[in-house]
Design an enzyme around this catalytic site. Structure first.
Site, short mmCIF file in Angstrom:
data_model
loop_
_atom_site.label_atom_id
_atom_site.label_comp_id
_atom_site.label_asym_id
_atom_site.label_seq_id
_atom_site.Cartn_x
_atom_site.Cartn_y
_atom_site.Cartn_z
N LYS A 100 0.74 -18.64 32.13
CA LYS A 100 0.34 -18.85 30.75
C LYS A 100 -1.23 -18.68 30.72
O LYS A 100 -1.83 -18.06 29.56
CB LYS A 100 0.46 -20.07 30.54
CG LYS A 100 -0.34 -20.68 28.94
CD LYS A 100 0.37 -22.11 28.72
CE LYS A 100 -0.70 -23.34 29.55
NZ LYS A 100 -1.77 -23.38 28.88
N CYS A 134 -9.00 -32.79 22.37
CA CYS A 134 -7.77 -32.81 22.56
C CYS A 134 -7.45 -33.99 23.43
O CYS A 134 -8.37 -34.76 23.84
CB CYS A 134 -7.11 -31.50 22.93
SG CYS A 134 -7.46 -31.08 24.92
C1 UD1 Z 1 -8.75 -23.75 31.35
C2 UD1 Z 1 -7.33 -23.80 31.34
C3 UD1 Z 1 -6.83 -25.21 31.64
C4 UD1 Z 1 -7.65 -25.74 32.84
C5 UD1 Z 1 -9.01 -25.56 32.65
C6 UD1 Z 1 -9.93 -26.20 34.07
C7 UD1 Z 1 -6.76 -21.93 30.19
C8 UD1 Z 1 -5.95 -21.48 28.75
N1 UD1 Z 1 -6.60 -23.36 30.34
O1 UD1 Z 1 -9.20 -24.48 30.11
O2 UD1 Z 1 -5.43 -25.33 31.94
O3 UD1 Z 1 -7.22 -27.08 32.92
O4 UD1 Z 1 -9.55 -24.15 32.75
O5 UD1 Z 1 -9.11 -25.48 35.27
O6 UD1 Z 1 -7.05 -21.18 31.03
N2 UD1 Z 1 -16.74 -27.59 28.77
C9 UD1 Z 1 -18.00 -27.59 28.19
N3 UD1 Z 1 -18.33 -26.61 27.29
C10 UD1 Z 1 -17.88 -25.52 27.33
C11 UD1 Z 1 -16.74 -25.30 28.26
C12 UD1 Z 1 -16.13 -26.27 28.82
O7 UD1 Z 1 -18.47 -28.80 28.18
O8 UD1 Z 1 -18.44 -24.72 26.23
C13 UD1 Z 1 -16.04 -28.41 29.69
C14 UD1 Z 1 -14.87 -28.96 29.24
O9 UD1 Z 1 -14.71 -30.01 28.56
C15 UD1 Z 1 -14.22 -29.39 30.77
C16 UD1 Z 1 -14.77 -28.52 31.66
O10 UD1 Z 1 -16.11 -27.76 31.06
O11 UD1 Z 1 -14.72 -30.60 30.80
C17 UD1 Z 1 -14.00 -27.21 32.05
O12 UD1 Z 1 -13.44 -26.67 31.11
P1 UD1 Z 1 -12.76 -25.02 31.14
O13 UD1 Z 1 -13.15 -24.40 32.42
O14 UD1 Z 1 -13.78 -24.52 30.07
O15 UD1 Z 1 -11.46 -25.32 30.69
P2 UD1 Z 1 -10.64 -24.32 29.60
O16 UD1 Z 1 -11.30 -22.94 29.85
O17 UD1 Z 1 -10.83 -24.89 28.16
#
Ligand code: UD1
Length: 428
Positions: A22, A125
């Site tokens: 996914k 979320c």
């Molecule tokens: C992706 C995955 C999810 C997984 C996560 C971490 C998808 C669709 N989803 O989510 O299943 O749990 O990686 O491996 O691939 N953050 C910020 N600012 C930002 C972006 C992220 O503060 O602009 C923080 C998030 O809140 C979190 C951390 O960084 O605490 C990591 O998030 P991120 O790697 O971006 O996760 P997703 O891409 O949302």
């Protein structure tokens, strides 16, 4: 709402086909917006999140065909043909984005191709606040103007994006993907520093390169992208789901069983394989995948901390905790990625697990057996950890809110039942 009923205590033995990932499929689908030619993606899992993103692409003007049939974005097949010949709308509306945060992945492709995008802010979320500041700062580095208004991000770059150096202050999978997709059509070279190294990032880079992009270094923390004027159509097969494979390996481990995971790849399992091995299970490479077996009698305690890849994935944390709930001793699980990802703890406790929380660390004192109970979960991986606990528990467990599982596990009941699980889905 449907329920899943499990009568536990049976040793699982059998074969499970691992679906396409996914988390790889979603960014790959968003990448279809970068070209006016068709992108054909194979090995697409049949999941609610895939349908949601397909609906969003249709909203932007793309046509979505499944195995050759146009189904208006209501996907559910193995091959998707995505064709964004014309982008008719650059707005990703709240009604779709609120269903799934990964919708924000259309931002980079839309600004890159159209010079503008308006995407609803995804909001928090159940597992945490999850801001998208890194996505936005990165796009600003490439010359986009970002305005936040009325709950929407407006990004504009009327003269196109310009390649630049983007250094992420910490690792984000989504921000890395969004910036890669934005940079492929930018003028000049972009370097993403401290980029995510997940296998899904490599899958995206492979697909973008098949479309004519020039991306190198994916899989390392420094990705270099030379912008090109346009991308063309391509065919790409989505990588197998390493988290689904890890989840079913944990099902074999928790029931003392043995499951062949067809399509799983050891090189993607990394820290999951290490943690399972420490707990007394192991992977063996077989011709089409991996065999997961528990090889010692009891489950050994393990200490894990979630980390970006190649560390232990946060998406396997809840499943590992269900396994460690039955270990011969005390384990610790520290969640270092999301701030609120322990909602499975009180539910596992209802099944007899002994888990206490100290900040971002859970201390799990293994018990001899779990017992069935009615339980509920608040997110995808939390739900599946309850499935694992229920498979090992004595008695009957009813798991509510099955829609969480439908977001990420394709045909879960149909995959587990032939391995000897007593599992059924009950309609509401
Ligand atoms: C992706 C995955 C999810 C997984 C996560 C971490 C998808 C669709 N989803 O989510 O299943 O749990 O990686 O491996 O691939 N953050 C910020 N600012 C930002 C972006 C992220 O503060 O602009 C923080 C998030 O809140 C979190 C951390 O960084 O605490 C990591 O998030 P991120 O790697 O971006 O996760 P997703 O891409 O949302």
């Amino acid at each position: 709402m449907d329920k899943i009923r499990i009568r536990g205590g049976l040793r699982l033995k059998g074969t499970i086909n691992i679906s396409g990932a996914k988390n790889a499929a979603l960014p790959l689908m968003a990448a279809s917006l970068l070209s006016d030619e068709p992108l054909v993606l194979g090995n697409i899992p049949h999941l609610a999140d895939i349908t949601t993103l397909a609906q969003l692409l249709v909203n932007h003007g793309a046509t979505v065909e499944t195995n050759g049939h146009d189904d208006g974005g209501n996907t559910g097949g193995r091959e998707l043909r995505l064709h964004a010949a014309r982008i008719t709308s650059t707005t990703a509306p709240y009604d779709i984005v609120r269903k799934m945060r990964a919708s924000v992945l259309v931002l980079g492709p839309l600004v890159a191709r159209m010079g503008e995008a308006k995407v609803s802010l995804p909001g928090g979320c159940a597992i945490g606040a999850r801001p998208i500041d890194l996505h936005l700062k990165g796009l600003e580095n490439l010359g986009a103007r970002i305005v936040l208004e009325d709950g929407y991000v407006h990004a504009s770059a009327p003269k196109g994006l310009r390649g630049n150096e983007v250094r992420f202050p910490f690792v984000s999978v989504g921000a890395t993907e969004n910036l890669m997709m934005a940079a492929v059509l930018a003028q000049g070279t972009t370097v993403l520093d401290n980029a995510a190294r997940e296998p899904e990032i490599m899958d995206l880079a492979d697909c973008l390169n098949a479309m004519g992009a020039k991306v190198s270094g994916a899989g390392s923390s420094r990705i270099e992208i030379q912008g090109v004027a346009r991308l063309h159509g391509a065919q790409h097969r989505v990588m197998s789901d390493r988290i689904e494979a890890g989840t079913y390996a944990a099902a074999a481990a928790v029931t003392g069983g043995e499951i062949d995971l067809i399509g799983a790849r050891l090189e993607h399992m990394g820290a999951i394989a290490v943690a399972l091995a420490e707990s007394g299970s192991h992977f063996e490479v077989i011709p089409d995948g991996l065999r997961a077996t528990r090889h010692v009698r009891g489950i050994q305690p393990v200490d894990i901390t979630t980390q970006p890849y190649p560390g232990f994935p946060t998406d396997m944390q809840a499943q590992m905790m269900a396994l460690l709930a039955l270990a011969n001793g005390a384990s610790t699980v520290t969640e270092a990625i999301f701030e609120n990802r322990f909602m499975h703890v009180p539910e596992l406790a209802r099944m007899g697990a002994r888990i206490s929380l100290q900040g971002s660390t859970a201390i799990i004192r293994g018990v001899e057996s779990l017992h069935g109970a009615p339980v509920m979960a608040t997110d995808l991986r939390a739900s599946v950890s309850l499935v694992l606990a229920a498979l090992a528990a004595k008695g009957e467990t009813d798991i509510g809110r099955v829609y969480h599982l439908d977001r990420g596990y394709e045909r879960l009941v149909e995959k587990l039942a032939p391995c000897g699980a007593d599992i059924e889905r009950l309609p509401a």
